[in-house]
Write an enzyme that holds these catalytic residues in place. Structure first.
Site, mmCIF file in Angstrom:
data_model
loop_
_atom_site.group_PDB
_atom_site.id
_atom_site.type_symbol
_atom_site.label_atom_id
_atom_site.label_comp_id
_atom_site.label_asym_id
_atom_site.label_seq_id
_atom_site.Cartn_x
_atom_site.Cartn_y
_atom_site.Cartn_z
ATOM 1 N N HIS A 163 1.014 -1.367 -0.082
ATOM 2 C CA HIS A 163 0.023 -0.065 -0.013
ATOM 3 C C HIS A 163 0.651 1.339 -0.206
ATOM 4 C CE1 HIS A 163 -3.151 -2.529 1.407
ATOM 5 N NE2 HIS A 163 -2.406 -3.165 2.106
ATOM 6 N N LYS A 290 16.330 20.696 -13.801
ATOM 7 C CA LYS A 290 15.463 19.344 -13.822
ATOM 8 C C LYS A 290 16.400 18.483 -14.347
ATOM 9 C CE LYS A 290 11.561 18.697 -12.857
ATOM 10 N NZ LYS A 290 10.653 18.995 -13.610
#
Ligand code: ARG
Length: 464
Positions: A163, A290
Site C-alpha cells: 500500500h 530538472k
C-alpha cells in the site's frame, strides 16, 4: 482509356470494367507498411518454388530463373533501389511483378498452387518468429543486467512496501529478483507462443487447398517450420498466433511499466533511492535544475499503445466469417508497432539497468522509519510461546507508544519493551535490527541475503 484501364487494374486483369479511384487504391493498398515483410516474402517464395520444382510442377530452368530474379530483387531492396508501386497494392504483387519483369514466364509460374492468402499468412509467421527470437535474446540480456544489479545489492537494505507504506525490510537485490521472475515468465510465454507461430500455412492456397501435387512438409522443412497448419481454411484466416504474441508483449510491457513507475518514484528527490544515468534522462526547457526520468515515463506510456494493439487485433478477428477477409490486412500495423515498441524498450532497459546507481544510505534511512521490524518483534513473541494474535496486539501497543513519543522500537529500553510483554529479553535488540530482520527470512523465495545470492546463482544457471 483502355490502356489506362489495363495499367490500373493490372493485377486483376480482364474481370474489371473500370479502375478504382485513387482514394480507393490508397485505402486498399498495404505496400507502404507491408514492404517490411519483403525478405520473408522472398524466403517463402523461394521455398515454394523449390518445392514446385522438386515435385515437377515447374521445371528446373524456371526454378533457376526464379532464384536468379529473387537474388537481384533482394539486392535491390537492400540497396533501397526497389521501386514500390501503390498500383501493385502490396508487397507480394510488387515483388512478383518485378520478378516477371526480370525473368519473364518463370516469374509468372511462381504463383502456381499458391494464393496471397496463404502467402501473407506465411510471411507474417516468418516475420514474427524472427521477432520473437530477437525479443527472447533481449529478455535474456535484460535479465542478466538485472541479475548484476541484484548481485551488487544482495545485502543492500531498503524498505519493502505494501500500500506504499513501509512494511518490512528487504534487500534491493531481492526486489530486483522479483522483476527477474516476471521477465522469466515473459520469456516462457514467448517460447510457448513461438511454437504455435512456427507452423506453415502455405499450401492452403486461397482457402481450400490446391489441385497441384504439392509437398507441404517439404516447404515446412525448408522454412524451418515445426509443422504444417492442418486445415486450409484455418491456415489462411486465423491470426490467433499474432494475438497471442500481442498478449505476451502486453504483459512484458506491463511488467516494464510497473518497474518504470518504481524507478520514477525512487528517483524523485523526495525519495532519493536511486539515480539513473544522464543518458536516459532529459532536462527541462524552462527549469534549469530538472533531470527527468523520461525513459521510464515513456515506457510506462508506451505500455498503453501496446495494450491497445492487443485489443485492436482481438476486435479485428472477432466478427470475421471464415475464411480470409481483407480485414486481416489490418493485422500488420498493430503487430509491427508492438514488435518495434517492445524491442526498443527492452534494448533500452537492458542498457539502463547498468546505469542505475543505488543510494544505499537513503534506502537504509527509509527502512529505519515506519517500524519496519514490528513483525519481527511479533514473531519473536510467538517463538516464546505467545499466540500470534496476542503478539500482534502487544506490538501494536508498543508501536503506538513509539508514535506518541516520536521514537523507534529500538529506542525503547528493555524494561519499557517488557511492559508490553514480559516474554521480551535482552536478545530482542538483535532481532529488531534491519540486518537481523532480513537475515531471518531465510528460506527459498525469502529476502535473506544468502537466499538472494542463491537465487541469483540459480537464475544465472537457467539463463545459460
Ligand atoms: N495484402 C493482403 C493482406 O495483407 C494480402 C492478401 C490479400 N488477399 C486477398 N485475397 N485480397 O492480407
Amino acid at each position: 482509356m483502355t490502356a489506362q484501364l489495363s495499367k490500373k487494374s493490372e493485377a486483376w486483369s480482364a474481370r474489371f470494367s473500370e479502375p478504382v479511384s485513387d482514394l480507393v487504391k490508397r485505402y486498399t493498398a498495404s505496400v507502404f507498411f507491408d514492404k517490411r515483410l519483403a525478405q520473408f516474402d522472398i524466403e517463402g517464395s523461394l521455398a515454394h518454388a523449390e518445392m514446385l520444382c522438386a515435385t515437377g510442377i515447374i521445371n528446373p530452368a524456371d526454378y533457376a530463373e526464379i532464384q536468379r530474379g529473387m537474388t537481384q530483387i533482394r539486392a535491390e531492396i537492400e540497396a533501397g533501389q526497389f521501386e514500390w508501386l501503390l498500383d501493385l497494392e502490396d508487397v507480394h504483387l510488387n515483388i512478383e511483378k518485378r520478378l516477371t519483369e526480370l525473368v519473364g514466364d518463370a516469374g509468372k509460374r511462381l504463383h502456381t498452387g499458391r494464393s496471397r492468402n496463404d502467402q501473407v499468412a506465411t510471411d507474417i509467421r516468418l516475420y514474427l518468429r524472427a521477432a520473437i527470437d530477437d525479443i527472447t535474446a533481449l529478455l535474456q540480456a535484460f535479465r542478466l543486467a538485472l541479475l548484476d544489479l541484484a548481485e551488487q545489492h544482495a545485502d543492500t537494505i531498503m524498505p519493502g512496501f505494501t500500500h506504499m507504506q513501509v512494511a518490512q525490510p528487504i534487500t534491493f537485490g531481492h526486489h530486483m529478483l522479483a522483476y527477474v521472475e516476471m521477465f522469466s515468465r515473459d520469456a516462457e510465454r514467448m517460447a510457448d507462443c513461438r511454437r504455435r507461430v512456427n507452423r506453415l500455412p502455405l499450401g492452403a492456397a486461397a482457402l481450400a487447398g490446391t489441385t497441384f501435387p504439392i509437398d507441404r512438409e517439404r516447404v515446412a522443412k525448408t522454412l524451418g517450420f515445426d509443422a504444417v497448419c492442418r486445415n486450409s481454411l484455418d491456415a489462411v484466416s486465423d491470426r490467433d498466433f499474432a494475438i497471442e504474441f500481442c498478449a505476451a508483449a502486453a504483459l512484458v510491457m506491463t511488467h516494464i511499466s510497473r518497474m518504470s513507475e518504481e524507478l520514477v518514484i525512487w528517483m524523485s528527490p523526495r525519495v532519493g533511492f536511486i539515480d539513473i544515468a544522464d543518458r536516459f534522462c532529459t532536462g527541462s526547457s524552462i527549469m534549469p535544475q530538472k533531470k527527468n526520468p523520461d525513459v521510464p515515463e515513456l515506457a510506462r506510456g508506451k505500455t498503453g499503445r501496446v495494450n491497445g494493439h492487443l485489443i485492436a487485433l482481438l476486435t479485428l478477428m472477432k466478427g470475421q466469417p471464415l475464411a480470409y477477409n481483407k480485414d486481416n490486412q489490418e493485422d500488420k500495423e498493430p503487430l509491427f508497432d508492438t514488435v518495434d515498441t517492445l524491442t526498443d524498450t527492452l534494448r533500452i532497459f537492458a542498457d539502463m539497468a547498468t546505469g542505475i546507481t543505488v543510494k544505499a544510505d537513503t534506502m537504509r534511512a527509509a527502512a529505519l522509519q515506519g517500524f519496519a521490524t514490528a513483525t519481527d518483534l511479533a514473531d519473536y513473541l510467538v517463538k516464546k510461546g505467545l499466540p500470534f494474535r496476542d503478539a500482534h496486539e502487544a506490538v501494536a501497543r508498543a508501536v503506538r507508544t513509539c508514535v506518541d513519543r516520536g521514537c523507534d522500537l529500538t529506542d525503547l529500553t528493555l524494561d519499557e519493551l517488557r511492559t508490553f510483554s514480559s516474554l521480551v529479553e535482552a536478545d530482542i535488540f538483535a532481532v529488531l535490527t534491519l540486518e537481523g530482520s532480513v537475515a531471518a527470512r531465510d528460506h527459498i523465495g525469502g529476502t535473506a541475503p544468502n537466499q538472494v545470492k542463491a537465487a541469483i546463482a540459480n537464475a544465472r544457471q537457467q539463463l545459460r
